[in-house]
Design a protein around this motif. Structure first.
Motif, PDB file in Angstrom:
ATOM      1  N   GLU A 206      31.084  12.592 -16.053  1.00 62.17           N
ATOM      2  CA  GLU A 206      29.870  13.272 -16.426  1.00 62.17           C
ATOM      3  C   GLU A 206      30.145  14.667 -17.210  1.00 62.17           C
ATOM      4  O   GLU A 206      30.984  15.039 -16.818  1.00 62.17           O
ATOM      5  N   VAL A 207      29.764  14.604 -18.492  1.00 68.38           N
ATOM      6  CA  VAL A 207      29.767  15.808 -19.375  1.00 68.38           C
ATOM      7  C   VAL A 207      28.575  16.630 -19.526  1.00 68.38           C
ATOM      8  O   VAL A 207      27.405  16.084 -19.636  1.00 68.38           O
ATOM      9  N   ILE A 208      28.404  18.009 -19.175  1.00 71.29           N
ATOM     10  CA  ILE A 208      27.470  18.962 -19.136  1.00 71.29           C
ATOM     11  C   ILE A 208      27.756  19.970 -20.229  1.00 71.29           C
ATOM     12  O   ILE A 208      28.890  20.515 -20.453  1.00 71.29           O
ATOM     13  N   ASN A 209      26.773  20.304 -21.007  1.00 66.75           N
ATOM     14  CA  ASN A 209      26.940  21.232 -21.951  1.00 66.75           C
ATOM     15  C   ASN A 209      26.022  22.550 -21.445  1.00 66.75           C
ATOM     16  O   ASN A 209      24.866  22.501 -21.174  1.00 66.75           O
ATOM     17  N   LYS A 210      27.004  23.521 -20.814  1.00 70.94           N
ATOM     18  CA  LYS A 210      26.469  24.737 -20.207  1.00 70.94           C
ATOM     19  C   LYS A 210      26.139  25.961 -21.194  1.00 70.94           C
ATOM     20  O   LYS A 210      25.978  27.033 -20.750  1.00 70.94           O
ATOM     21  N   GLY A 211      26.412  25.783 -22.458  1.00 77.58           N
ATOM     22  CA  GLY A 211      26.357  26.636 -23.611  1.00 77.58           C
ATOM     23  C   GLY A 211      24.830  26.646 -23.881  1.00 77.58           C
ATOM     24  O   GLY A 211      23.849  26.049 -23.207  1.00 77.58           O
ATOM     25  N   GLY A 212      24.820  27.625 -24.974  1.00 75.55           N
ATOM     26  CA  GLY A 212      23.583  27.765 -25.619  1.00 75.55           C
ATOM     27  C   GLY A 212      22.990  26.822 -26.830  1.00 75.55           C
ATOM     28  O   GLY A 212      21.954  26.620 -27.061  1.00 75.55           O
ATOM     29  N   LYS A 213      23.945  26.419 -27.597  1.00 73.22           N
ATOM     30  CA  LYS A 213      23.763  25.455 -28.696  1.00 73.22           C
ATOM     31  C   LYS A 213      23.957  24.124 -28.446  1.00 73.22           C
ATOM     32  O   LYS A 213      24.847  23.687 -27.512  1.00 73.22           O
TER      33      LYS A 213
END
Length: 137
Positions: free
Chosen positions: A71-78
């Motif tokens: 699983e890959v998650i984008n925890k950033g803002g963009k």
């Protein structure tokens, strides 16, 4: 000279109508500016993507192949585009197998799942999952 007082009355009536129209337009403009300002202030910080990959699910063995879910998650803002996830299986310090996944888009707080398929048992070595690259859309 009687002409003048009638023009004043007509001009007063127009002035009242103009003031009412001006007031309504001003309230609408103030409302729009207020909403835009509120949205701009409350907008999430535009931090770059922060991509985290994990494999929290157990691997499966089917027909002699090992399926490693991730699983890959984008925890950033963009938003991140063309996210490249790589898996390496090292046995006795040597890279025996590699796999690569490409995820087209990953918005802020969005997650994607997938699986790598290896012919050797990852439990017999060291499995390394990582995000290798991405680009900003």
């Amino acid at each position: 000279m009687n002409h003048q007082p009638q023009e004043d009355k007509q001009q007063q009536k127009r002035t009242v109508a103009e003031w009412v129209t001006f007031s309504i337009a001003s309230f609408i403009l103030i409302g729009v500016v207020g909403l835009v300002s509120f949205t701009w202030i409350k907008q999430p910080s535009q931090k770059p993507p922060l991509l985290v990959v994990t494999n929290n699910q157990p691997l499966r063995k089917i027909n002699g192949q090992y399926y490693i879910p991730f699983e890959v998650i984008n925890k950033g803002g963009k938003t991140a585009a063309s996210v490249q996830v790589i898996a390496e299986l090292r046995i006795n310090g040597k890279v025996e197998e590699t796999g690569e996944q490409q995820i087209e888009f990953l918005s802020r707080k969005e997650k994607e799942t997938g699986a790598f398929i290896f012919s050797q048992n990852p439990e017999e070595g060291e499995l390394i999952l990582r995000v290798a690259s991405y680009k900003l859309p």
